[in-house]
Scaffold this active site. Structure first.
Site, PDB file in Angstrom:
ATOM      1  N   LYS A  50     -62.630  38.778 -37.266  1.00 32.68           N
ATOM      2  CA  LYS A  50     -61.567  39.529 -37.939  1.00 32.68           C
ATOM      3  C   LYS A  50     -60.987  38.685 -39.069  1.00 32.68           C
ATOM      4  O   LYS A  50     -60.841  37.458 -38.922  1.00 32.68           O
ATOM      5  CB  LYS A  50     -60.481  39.889 -36.909  1.00 32.68           C
ATOM      6  CG  LYS A  50     -59.397  40.814 -37.426  1.00 32.68           C
ATOM      7  CD  LYS A  50     -58.418  41.184 -36.307  1.00 32.68           C
ATOM      8  CE  LYS A  50     -57.338  42.134 -36.781  1.00 32.68           C
ATOM      9  NZ  LYS A  50     -56.388  42.496 -35.699  1.00 32.68           N
ATOM     10  N   SER A 125     -55.483  47.468 -35.251  1.00 33.52           N
ATOM     11  CA  SER A 125     -55.840  46.976 -36.562  1.00 33.52           C
ATOM     12  C   SER A 125     -57.236  46.340 -36.636  1.00 33.52           C
ATOM     13  O   SER A 125     -57.756  46.155 -37.742  1.00 33.52           O
ATOM     14  CB  SER A 125     -54.806  45.943 -37.014  1.00 33.52           C
ATOM     15  OG  SER A 125     -54.820  44.808 -36.173  1.00 33.52           O
ATOM     16  N   SER A 149     -54.197  46.065 -30.797  1.00 33.41           N
ATOM     17  CA  SER A 149     -55.189  46.053 -31.887  1.00 33.41           C
ATOM     18  C   SER A 149     -56.606  45.676 -31.491  1.00 33.41           C
ATOM     19  O   SER A 149     -57.525  45.832 -32.297  1.00 33.41           O
ATOM     20  CB  SER A 149     -54.729  45.125 -33.007  1.00 33.41           C
ATOM     21  OG  SER A 149     -53.821  45.810 -33.818  1.00 33.41           O
TER      22      SER A 149
HETATM   23  N1  GLN Z   1     -50.352  49.168 -33.930  1.00 34.54           N
HETATM   24  C1  GLN Z   1     -49.500  48.073 -33.591  1.00 34.54           C
HETATM   25  C2  GLN Z   1     -48.734  47.632 -34.809  1.00 34.54           C
HETATM   26  O1  GLN Z   1     -48.940  48.178 -35.827  1.00 34.54           O
HETATM   27  C3  GLN Z   1     -50.290  46.933 -33.025  1.00 34.54           C
HETATM   28  C4  GLN Z   1     -51.024  46.151 -34.016  1.00 34.54           C
HETATM   29  C5  GLN Z   1     -51.683  44.933 -33.443  1.00 34.54           C
HETATM   30  O2  GLN Z   1     -51.896  44.829 -32.232  1.00 34.54           O
HETATM   31  N2  GLN Z   1     -51.940  43.965 -34.298  1.00 34.54           N
HETATM   32  O3  GLN Z   1     -47.940  46.766 -34.779  1.00 34.54           O
END
Ligand code: GLN
Length: 447
Positions: A50, A125, A149
């Site tokens: 990532k 994400s 995410s």
């Molecule tokens: N969707 C959540 C956020 O926007 C989690 C994102 C993540 O785990 N990095 O914060």
């Protein structure tokens, strides 16, 4: 696609051939936009990374314009550990800007498509990592999970995604979003590969002050036949879609057939999780993102003086969602509002932690949805509040610091993957993987 377990046994020559085929396949599938770029460094087994995890001498941008041009000066600890185990980082995968989002639509590099339906999001994400594994463009990948995410894109793309206990995997070299919630974890084709990759990247690291001083491993002790007590949450799942409810029932039946004991439990209304999470995460993000000032990292827009340079750089470099969260985070931390929002969110976080601890006095694992629906169509969550609400089933796990694994359970009527998660006690990754392995073997996910 060969598994990680198989790939780790390939000869140098076999590996080289495999990599060339893999590159050709990636080249033929660039429309998915799973990778930002592909690099072939080192001789090890290729694993996708990532774009918020540092690989020395690679560009690392967290999917943001503001970090264009920034080159990682050192390896993240997870990269060092992977290299030592015969794995080489292979390409940067797409992600929501600074890991903020649930769809991978907010990346500076454009959206990633779901390999199961190209008009649907891959989740986020870590959507690039999930799409790469699901499309056979990676053996395995690393993601990061602050509020879901890893688990949610895994569920949307029909792969396995695992979030370790907070402190199990070093955050050194991970671009910080919300430091008290972030964890790096494996995204793989199956549970055993997840356990293998988890073993490789986990362990104590003096460079991360929140790293747990524990080094126990799980993959050589995996036991799919253990009989466990598993909590199910009949009330908690009421707001999930019919597809998710059906998958839940399928999983419960499979767990019973495996001989596990099923116990009904309740959780408090998940709407409190959303509030506590989005206050905590934005407060920490505001602080973490203050360092991107145009002086030290990446992109700079030169203004008429230093202050103007900060303003221009940040106005130009951050996307809308990141700006929204910086504003929100500053608001909840500002004097006069701090007690009303931030302090209250911390108290709520304790209640959530206690609630889990109470359930875990009686059971080994909890079965929970990952997301309330299957992958949505692009643009469907354009209202930020709708997007935040879609995180209801994942964020409490981060607030409580627990380990959890998302695995494919069924296909919806329109043929999209449905994933569910198992959640375990802190540091009980062994039981988590054992339970998941049994469930994976018992279930035919494709129907
Ligand atoms: N969707 C959540 C956020 O926007 C989690 C994102 C993540 O785990 N990095 O914060």
């Amino acid at each position: 696609m060969i598994t990680l377990k198989e790939a780790l046994k390939l000869s140098k020559e076999e590996l080289e051939n495999f990599k060339n085929d893999l590159k050709a396949k990636i080249e033929a599938n660039t429309d998915l936009n799973a990778y930002i770029d592909v690099k072939n460094v080192g001789e090890g087994v290729p694993v996708a990374i990532k774009d918020n995890i540092q690989v020395k001498d690679w560009s690392v941008t967290s999917g943001s314009n503001i970090l264009q041009g920034y080159i990682a000066p050192y390896n993240a600890t997870v990269i060092e550990k992977m290299k030592a185990a015969g794995i080489s980082p292979f390409g940067r995968t797409n992600m929501d800007e600074f890991a903020m989002g649930s769809t991978t639509e907010s990346s500076f590099y454009g959206k990633t498509l779901n390999p199961h339906a190209k008009d649907c999001v891959p989740g986020g994400s870590s959507g690039g990592s999930a799409a790469a594994v699901a499309a056979g463009l990676a053996i395995a990948a690393l993601g990061s999970d602050t509020g879901g995410s890893i688990r949610q894109p895994a569920a949307f793309c029909g792969i396995v995604g695992m979030k370790p206990t907070y402190g199990r995997v070093s955050r050194y070299g991970l671009g910080a979003y919300a430091s008290s919630l972030d964890q790096i974890g494996p995204m793989t084709q199956n549970v055993e590969d997840a356990a293998i990759l988890y073993d490789i990247i986990s362990g104590h690291d003096a460079k991360d002050s929140t790293s747990a001083d524990m080094n126990d491993k799980v993959s050589d002790k995996l036991d799919a036949n253990r009989k466990l007590r598993i909590a199910i949450l009949p009330k908690y799942i009421e707001n999930a879609s019919d597809d998710v409810k059906k998958a839940y029932q399928k999983a419960v039946d499979a767990l019973k057939a495996l001989g596990h004991e099923i116990v009904e439990k309740e959780m408090m209304d998940a709407k409190f999780d959303i509030s506590a999470y989005y206050i905590t995460a934005t407060a920490e993000a505001t602080t973490n993102l203050a360092r991107y000032d145009g002086i030290r990292y990446g992109n700079r827009v030169v203004g008429k003086d230093l202050n103007d340079t900060f303003i221009q750089t940040r106005s130009n470099g951050f996307g809308d969602e990141v700006k929204r969260r910086i504003l929100l985070g500053n608001f909840v931390l500002s004097s006069g509002y701090y007690e009303a929002y931030y302090v209250k969110a911390q108290k709520t976080r304790h209640i959530i932690k206690d609630e889990y601890a109470k359930i875990f006095e009686d059971v080994d694992l909890i079965l929970s949805p990952v997301a309330p629906t299957t992958a949505n169509k692009f643009g469907a969550l354009s209202n930020p509040m709708d997007m935040y609400l879609s995180d209801i089933y994942t964020i409490s796990v981060n607030l409580a610091g627990l380990p959890a694994i998302s695995l494919p359970i069924s296909k919806s009527d329109d043929n999209m993957p449905v994933g569910l998660q198992l959640i375990a006690k802190p540091y009980d990754e062994q039981t988590l993987f054992d339970g998941a392995l049994g469930l994976e073997k018992q279930i035919d996910y494709t129907n």
